[in-house]
Design a protein around this motif. Structure first.
Motif, PDB file in Angstrom:
ATOM      1  N   ASN A 134       1.339  -1.408  -0.532  1.00  0.00           N
ATOM      2  CA  ASN A 134      -0.146  -0.498  -0.102  1.00  0.00           C
ATOM      3  C   ASN A 134       1.109   1.240   0.158  1.00  0.00           C
ATOM      4  OD1 ASN A 134      -2.179  -0.835  -0.132  1.00  0.00           O
ATOM      5  ND2 ASN A 134      -2.572  -2.066   2.278  1.00  0.00           N
ATOM      6  N   PRO A 135       1.488   0.971   0.719  1.00  0.00           N
ATOM      7  CA  PRO A 135       2.899   2.467   1.076  1.00  0.00           C
ATOM      8  C   PRO A 135       3.097   3.010  -0.442  1.00  0.00           C
ATOM      9  CG  PRO A 135       3.484   0.780   2.437  1.00  0.00           C
ATOM     10  CD  PRO A 135       2.115   0.194   2.401  1.00  0.00           C
ATOM     11  N   VAL A 136       3.620   2.023  -0.718  1.00  0.00           N
ATOM     12  CA  VAL A 136       4.350   2.284  -2.287  1.00  0.00           C
ATOM     13  C   VAL A 136       3.492   3.108  -3.718  1.00  0.00           C
ATOM     14  CG1 VAL A 136       6.080   1.155  -3.348  1.00  0.00           C
ATOM     15  CG2 VAL A 136       6.109   0.831  -1.490  1.00  0.00           C
ATOM     16  N   ARG A 137       2.234   1.683  -3.720  1.00  0.00           N
ATOM     17  CA  ARG A 137       1.577   2.215  -4.414  1.00  0.00           C
ATOM     18  C   ARG A 137       0.605   3.463  -4.445  1.00  0.00           C
ATOM     19  NH1 ARG A 137      -1.866  -1.945  -3.986  1.00  0.00           N
ATOM     20  NH2 ARG A 137      -3.054  -0.175  -2.174  1.00  0.00           N
ATOM     21  N   ASN A 138       0.311   3.753  -2.979  1.00  0.00           N
ATOM     22  CA  ASN A 138      -0.244   4.762  -2.739  1.00  0.00           C
ATOM     23  C   ASN A 138       1.075   5.838  -3.279  1.00  0.00           C
ATOM     24  OD1 ASN A 138      -2.110   3.402  -2.185  1.00  0.00           O
ATOM     25  ND2 ASN A 138      -2.284   3.012   0.825  1.00  0.00           N
ATOM     26  N   ALA A 225      23.923   9.581  -2.672  1.00  0.00           N
ATOM     27  CA  ALA A 225      22.478   9.486  -2.636  1.00  0.00           C
ATOM     28  C   ALA A 225      20.560  10.586  -2.674  1.00  0.00           C
ATOM     29  CB  ALA A 225      22.347   9.268  -0.700  1.00  0.00           C
ATOM     30  N   ASP A 226      20.224   9.808  -2.319  1.00  0.00           N
ATOM     31  CA  ASP A 226      18.715  10.139  -3.465  1.00  0.00           C
ATOM     32  C   ASP A 226      19.108  11.389  -4.689  1.00  0.00           C
ATOM     33  OD1 ASP A 226      16.225  10.064  -2.833  1.00  0.00           O
ATOM     34  OD2 ASP A 226      16.176  11.852  -2.325  1.00  0.00           O
ATOM     35  N   ARG A 227      19.997  10.511  -5.453  1.00  0.00           N
ATOM     36  CA  ARG A 227      19.772  11.033  -7.075  1.00  0.00           C
ATOM     37  C   ARG A 227      19.382   9.835  -8.137  1.00  0.00           C
ATOM     38  NH1 ARG A 227      23.029  15.896  -8.592  1.00  0.00           N
ATOM     39  NH2 ARG A 227      23.212  17.509  -6.797  1.00  0.00           N
ATOM     40  N   GLN A 228      19.110   9.910  -8.788  1.00  0.00           N
ATOM     41  CA  GLN A 228      18.747   9.150 -10.270  1.00  0.00           C
ATOM     42  C   GLN A 228      19.131   9.805 -11.479  1.00  0.00           C
ATOM     43  OE1 GLN A 228      16.505   6.303  -9.990  1.00  0.00           O
ATOM     44  NE2 GLN A 228      17.297   6.145  -8.001  1.00  0.00           N
ATOM     45  N   PRO A 229      19.637   8.485 -12.407  1.00  0.00           N
ATOM     46  CA  PRO A 229      20.092   9.520 -13.689  1.00  0.00           C
ATOM     47  C   PRO A 229      18.763  10.041 -14.201  1.00  0.00           C
ATOM     48  CG  PRO A 229      20.332   6.702 -13.095  1.00  0.00           C
ATOM     49  CD  PRO A 229      20.168   7.339 -12.123  1.00  0.00           C
ATOM     50  N   GLU A 230      17.980   9.138 -14.113  1.00  0.00           N
ATOM     51  CA  GLU A 230      17.113   9.698 -14.619  1.00  0.00           C
ATOM     52  C   GLU A 230      15.545  10.538 -14.235  1.00  0.00           C
ATOM     53  OE1 GLU A 230      14.203   7.042 -16.852  1.00  0.00           O
ATOM     54  OE2 GLU A 230      15.800   5.779 -16.485  1.00  0.00           O
ATOM     55  N   ASP A 532       9.996  14.488  -8.499  1.00  0.00           N
ATOM     56  CA  ASP A 532      10.354  13.472  -8.010  1.00  0.00           C
ATOM     57  C   ASP A 532      10.148  13.737  -6.792  1.00  0.00           C
ATOM     58  OD1 ASP A 532      10.593  11.313  -9.716  1.00  0.00           O
ATOM     59  OD2 ASP A 532      12.643  13.153  -9.938  1.00  0.00           O
ATOM     60  N   ARG A 533      10.958  14.834  -6.049  1.00  0.00           N
ATOM     61  CA  ARG A 533      10.962  15.166  -4.564  1.00  0.00           C
ATOM     62  C   ARG A 533       9.914  16.316  -4.289  1.00  0.00           C
ATOM     63  NH1 ARG A 533      15.923  15.350  -2.647  1.00  0.00           N
ATOM     64  NH2 ARG A 533      16.987  14.624  -4.545  1.00  0.00           N
ATOM     65  N   LEU A 534       8.621  16.639  -5.239  1.00  0.00           N
ATOM     66  CA  LEU A 534       8.082  17.247  -4.303  1.00  0.00           C
ATOM     67  C   LEU A 534       6.921  16.621  -4.005  1.00  0.00           C
ATOM     68  CD1 LEU A 534       6.232  20.078  -4.998  1.00  0.00           C
ATOM     69  CD2 LEU A 534       5.806  19.180  -7.074  1.00  0.00           C
ATOM     70  N   THR A 535       7.286  15.539  -4.383  1.00  0.00           N
ATOM     71  CA  THR A 535       6.354  14.539  -4.743  1.00  0.00           C
ATOM     72  C   THR A 535       7.264  13.923  -3.783  1.00  0.00           C
ATOM     73  OG1 THR A 535       5.999  13.553  -7.073  1.00  0.00           O
ATOM     74  CG2 THR A 535       5.692  12.177  -5.212  1.00  0.00           C
ATOM     75  N   SER A 536       8.071  13.701  -3.319  1.00  0.00           N
ATOM     76  CA  SER A 536       8.485  12.196  -1.857  1.00  0.00           C
ATOM     77  C   SER A 536       8.102  13.949  -0.500  1.00  0.00           C
ATOM     78  CB  SER A 536      10.272  12.075  -1.565  1.00  0.00           C
ATOM     79  OG  SER A 536      11.004  13.223  -1.447  1.00  0.00           O
ATOM     80  N   MET A 537       8.183  15.213  -0.992  1.00  0.00           N
ATOM     81  CA  MET A 537       7.443  16.134   0.037  1.00  0.00           C
ATOM     82  C   MET A 537       6.257  15.839   0.705  1.00  0.00           C
ATOM     83  SD  MET A 537       8.492  20.194   0.369  1.00  0.00           S
ATOM     84  CE  MET A 537       9.765  19.369   1.905  1.00  0.00           C
ATOM     85  N   PHE A 538       5.398  15.454  -0.997  1.00  0.00           N
ATOM     86  CA  PHE A 538       3.981  15.648  -0.282  1.00  0.00           C
ATOM     87  C   PHE A 538       3.750  14.111   0.266  1.00  0.00           C
ATOM     88  CE2 PHE A 538       1.212  18.332  -2.631  1.00  0.00           C
ATOM     89  CZ  PHE A 538       2.017  19.677  -3.242  1.00  0.00           C
ATOM     90  N   ALA A 539       4.240  13.348  -0.305  1.00  0.00           N
ATOM     91  CA  ALA A 539       4.225  12.179   0.819  1.00  0.00           C
ATOM     92  C   ALA A 539       4.876  11.503   1.934  1.00  0.00           C
ATOM     93  CB  ALA A 539       4.912  10.569  -0.434  1.00  0.00           C
ATOM     94  N   ARG A 545      13.083   8.046  -3.458  1.00  0.00           N
ATOM     95  CA  ARG A 545      13.361   6.584  -4.688  1.00  0.00           C
ATOM     96  C   ARG A 545      11.851   5.563  -4.494  1.00  0.00           C
ATOM     97  NH1 ARG A 545      17.493   1.573  -3.492  1.00  0.00           N
ATOM     98  NH2 ARG A 545      18.688   3.392  -4.134  1.00  0.00           N
ATOM     99  N   ASP A 546      10.998   5.849  -3.465  1.00  0.00           N
ATOM    100  CA  ASP A 546       9.402   5.414  -3.668  1.00  0.00           C
ATOM    101  C   ASP A 546       8.612   6.490  -3.897  1.00  0.00           C
ATOM    102  OD1 ASP A 546      10.366   2.645  -2.972  1.00  0.00           O
ATOM    103  OD2 ASP A 546      10.172   3.091  -0.980  1.00  0.00           O
ATOM    104  N   THR A 547       8.742   7.666  -4.711  1.00  0.00           N
ATOM    105  CA  THR A 547       8.419   8.157  -5.787  1.00  0.00           C
ATOM    106  C   THR A 547       8.816   7.584  -7.102  1.00  0.00           C
ATOM    107  OG1 THR A 547       9.616   9.783  -6.672  1.00  0.00           O
ATOM    108  CG2 THR A 547       8.398  10.454  -4.595  1.00  0.00           C
ATOM    109  N   ILE A 548       8.606   7.023  -7.579  1.00  0.00           N
ATOM    110  CA  ILE A 548       9.431   6.450  -8.376  1.00  0.00           C
ATOM    111  C   ILE A 548       9.085   4.587  -8.382  1.00  0.00           C
ATOM    112  CG2 ILE A 548      10.858   6.313 -10.593  1.00  0.00           C
ATOM    113  CD1 ILE A 548      12.978   8.476  -9.297  1.00  0.00           C
TER     114      ILE A 548
END
Lengths: 584, 584
Positions: A134-138, A225-230, A532-539, A545-548
């Motif tokens: 649930n937490p990942v899908r949500n 940490a917390d960087r993604q190539p895409e 990605d970062r905005l989503t992680s803040m909202f989540a 990582r788990d916003t992707i």
């Protein structure tokens, strides 16, 4: 359809209805005469029940079921005898009369529960199972909702969503490009965009007026940490606007998102000059959920025989409210904390403003209570507070005190994840001096416009020139940034010159943009947000990582697909390339 | 803001208002005492007027203006004396009191008009100027609106928009992959996705239930006309559905788009088996805007001494209504047309059903009027019609007659761009035999499910197995396609075996998907639409190029950015690659 309803929608009103559900077996509880199966899909969980009245063929199938089996169940909705108030379907259960095993499942390598027993590595290898949690899908559903809200807002403000190409020209300024060999043009390469910066500026030259795109960008960097190539950007550009127009438009977007997605009303949305942010918060991304601003003591404390302060360029610190009772051990821990190489202080001085009004410091030998009282005045300290003071080179110390401030904010619970304090940091320096290469670099990018009043300084004091550049900062995290662009080709040429480009280099790398500017470029400005970062803040997550859905690890690998991977000699041959591995 | 209004919004009601506009100079008309300037932005054109009352400083600036200059004009809205009914702002003009030249422009290399004098090559080189033209910009605005409508429909049907990675694993089946060398993993490569096929199937395994994405895909193919190395798909997948559910969902999307974007109500939306489409239309993408179905004469015409027909596997043709008056010249032209290598017929037989009821054919020597009358009956021909007949190998001739049918449709004006006739072509063959490599290939892809009733034929008569696969065809163009997927790992293994994969190859290429299928894969099915093509159809264009902001040419080059291009030795070195150009 394999189902008449989802596992999240049946209620007491559906009592007596014949339904077919399909989903995954969350768990099986065999209580002798009765067996309960929790059936799960994206929408929820519904309880299936099998008892002495269940058809024996069906019952024998139930015995085969294991966790994560995919099944289809036919039955009648009935009221539960013992209700589960924790789930929306908790009032009902399904009295099953037909059961189909659609697919079996091996025992999953970790539990598919909100709190899983799987470590990061195994979760990533079996990401398709991790995504069932649930937490990942949500988080990914939240991300989709946010994207939709972003589009609604920008569409309603006349922005045109425009796709820009992924195969573009390599312009080796800034980070490293990923490149793509061209088979049809042997020896030549495309690059993947680090951002559609130049293309969106061309769209402004093209008269598109307002552009946006939620777009993948690529950087071949050693992954911290917390960087993604895409990664994904909300990328925007507007014409015939000034800085204030952009800030208002995207303050509007930010407020809209908080309201629409989280039901949060943002009250204040300050604009803070870069100079003020670094002075008061020791950071260009201040967390303003709490005060505890940095105060300077330099003038006040020098010349009293305390060598450490006497030798320091800068002395300053913060006042931690109500921390006068910190123990020796706590203070030692803090001292060790600031002495770590990431923080880089040589030591820490403290002053306790005791509740009885007395002042006790680690430098009582050098400073009288009266002197310490003056410090307290600077800090605005009151009885019960604790002052923490660092000294050393100015910029390094401001940064260190800024970090200490955040640490104290954590310790005091002042950084609540459910409180959101956005602000604009403005008036960034245009240029950054690099000691190593002895040249200036563009702090944002070479197309950022200097403040008109600072243009005369470009050649005389480049480091003092401020830019029409702005960052959106929320809770101490840089969420977005942008600038007013240079739209005059003469000024752009001066900028390239300042940045050490020869006219030939500038032409080679940015020629198509410079050419476009000869045909009537409008004034324009833009911004990009890290989605990605905005989503992680909202989540409420600490990592992107788990916003992707399918992220890569710190070596840029997708451990699930097992890529990158070797390609065939035929492929290399067609590309007219050879691998040329170096000795290690 | 550089403006108070756009160039498209002022009306007679705004008379007397002081306004500031900004935009591009479309044209300057100097009529002696008066000068008119048409000011253009994305939203429209507004007329600026300068006359004897205009401030001389302003007037002198007007004389400097050239086409595509960017200016800002301050003035009062007034009623025009001679109104222009062709534009929404045609009732008013601006009496200018202040003028700012924001940016000059060189004379553009082609005219910025709806019909430009620029050829394709120069338009592409100066794409940012081409994009200023209304028809090009409007297509991209249409595209943005369509994307928004697609998202609205799918969001409201519980689809989760999910981004899948762009850097994935190379799986060399199907077209050629673009690859991306990994610096961090020397000697290894990512691939750019040809489609997110496997990833979306993993999202179904992950229980996402309904997924979509408007997503860039990549194919390194030799570019035929109207192919692009990067293109955009509307990519969708659903769980717990059967074929009919998918067809209904996306019939719904298609209807919604036509209604929302073009105000067109689609009446019928037939489903046609592949066998019927090829038999009646000689194509798996029939244009059903008109009838003129293919009729077979094989049994009827053999054994009458006409060697050509006697030797042919198949004889058949079409009836062109009202074309009995075609001249010798027209018929010769048609004969030459079908004899071109692309069509491949050896010749053409015609029968004219004259208005007087008589029948006149090119084979009167062999067939009596009574016999020809029987042909006419097969064709359902009436007086005034023309029958066109080809003969030869069956499949080739069906295709050739299909092409001839489209050509006659064109000649008779039966293919109206404003009429839209969508249909589903269903029951495709699962496999295609390749004569060259002597093996079967998956017609869609290796994950497509055979029809359950045909599964027993998999090993005995693979060519006869039909797939649960479907294409959306509109007006003879394939807009989308998809299939019900195999979700059973045993059946999938049989498919791989049929397609000539060893278990090791299958494991290497598709291992992560096969592994995922061990952990409870739900039944699922999906579809993907070519978004560029859909847009070009909605825009009434014959090519996809102008549906893309920055397209590439037939050699995969972006002539504006001038890419692909060489990269530096340092870049190659870091990637541990060498260019290894072959002699030509």
């Amino acid at each position: 359809m394999y189902r008449t309803h989802t596992c999240g929608e049946l209620r007491i009103e559906n009592q007596g209805t014949q339904v077919t559900l399909a989903g995954w077996v969350q768990r099986v509880r065999n209580l002798g005469g009765m067996t309960f199966v929790d059936l799960r899909d994206r929408y929820g969980i519904t309880q299936l029940v099998f008892d002495e009245n269940t058809n024996p063929t069906v019952k024998s199938k139930v015995d085969e079921l294991g966790r994560e089996y995919v099944i289809q169940a036919l039955g009648i909705v009935r009221e539960r005898s013992s209700k589960n108030k924790n789930i929306p379907t908790g009032d009902i259960e399904i009295e099953v009369s037909g059961l189909n095993i659609l697919n079996a499942s091996l025992v999953p390598p970790f539990t598919i529960e909100d709190e899983s027993d799987g470590g990061d590595d195994i979760r990533m290898k079996y990401r398709y199972l991790d995504l069932r949690r649930n937490p990942v899908r949500n988080t990914l559903i939240l991300r989709a909702k946010m994207a939709h809200a972003v589009r609604s807002y920008l569409n309603s403000n006349d922005f045109i969503e425009t796709e820009t190409p992924v195969l573009i020209k390599s312009t080796p300024e800034g980070a490293r490009d990923f490149v793509v060999p061209s088979r049809m043009n042997p020896g030549e390469f495309y690059a993947l965009p680090q951002s559609p910066q130049q293309l969106k500026q061309l769209l402004m030259v093209a008269g598109f007026d307002r552009y946006y795109q939620i777009v993948k960008c690529f950087r071949d960097e050693d992954l911290r940490a917390d960087r993604q190539p895409e990664f994904t950007q909300i990328d925007c550009e507007m014409s015939f606007v000034e800085q204030e127009d952009v800030l208002n438009m995207f303050e509007g977007l930010t407020r809209y998102l908080f309201n629409e997605i989280k039901g949060v009303e943002i009250s204040e949305f300050p604009r803070m000059p870069y100079a003020e942010a670094t002075k008061n918060y020791g950071s260009d991304k201040p967390d303003i959920r709490f005060g505890m601003q940095i105060k300077e003591l330099t003038g006040l404390v020098k010349g009293k025989g305390f060598q450490v302060f006497d030798d320091a360029e800068f002395i300053g610190g913060i006042c931690a409210e109500g921390c006068a009772e910190y123990t020796r051990k706590q203070l030692d821990e803090l001292t060790n904390w600031v002495k770590r190489p990431q923080i880089g202080a040589k030591g820490m001085v403290y002053v306790k403003y005791n509740t009885d009004g007395s002042l006790k410091s680690s430098v009582d030998k050098f400073y009288s209570p009266e002197e310490l009282a003056k410090w307290a005045e600077v800090f605005g300290a009151k009885p019960g507070d604790l002052m923490l003071i660092l000294s050393g080179p100015k910029n390094a110390m401001l940064k260190a005190i800024g970090e200490l401030r955040l640490e104290m904010g954590n310790q005091l619970g002042l950084r609540d994840k459910n409180v959101f304090k956005p602000l604009w940091v403005v008036d960034f320096p245009l240029l950054e001096w690099d000691e190593e290469t002895k040249r200036f670099y563009a702090m944002h990018h070479p197309f950022t416009s200097p403040k008109p009043e600072d243009i005369p300084l470009l050649e005389t004091d480049p480091g003092a020139v401020r830019a029409n550049a702005y960052d959106l900062v929320i809770n101490g995290v840089e969420i977005g940034g942008g600038s007013v662009r240079i739209f005059d080709k003469e000024l752009q040429a001066r900028m390239f010159n300042l940045l050490g480009f020869t006219p030939e280099q500038a032409e080679y790398q940015f020629g198509f943009l410079m050419n476009a500017f000869k045909y009537g470029a409008p004034p324009h400005a833009g911004i990009a947000f890290g989605f990605d970062r905005l989503t992680s803040m909202f989540a409420g997550l600490d990592s992107i990582r788990d916003t992707i859905a399918f992220p890569k690890n710190n070596s840029g690998r997708d451990v699930m697909m097992d890529c990158p991977s070797v390609i065939s000699n035929e492929q290399l041959d067609e590309l007219q390339l050879k691998i040329d591995l170096k000795e290690k």
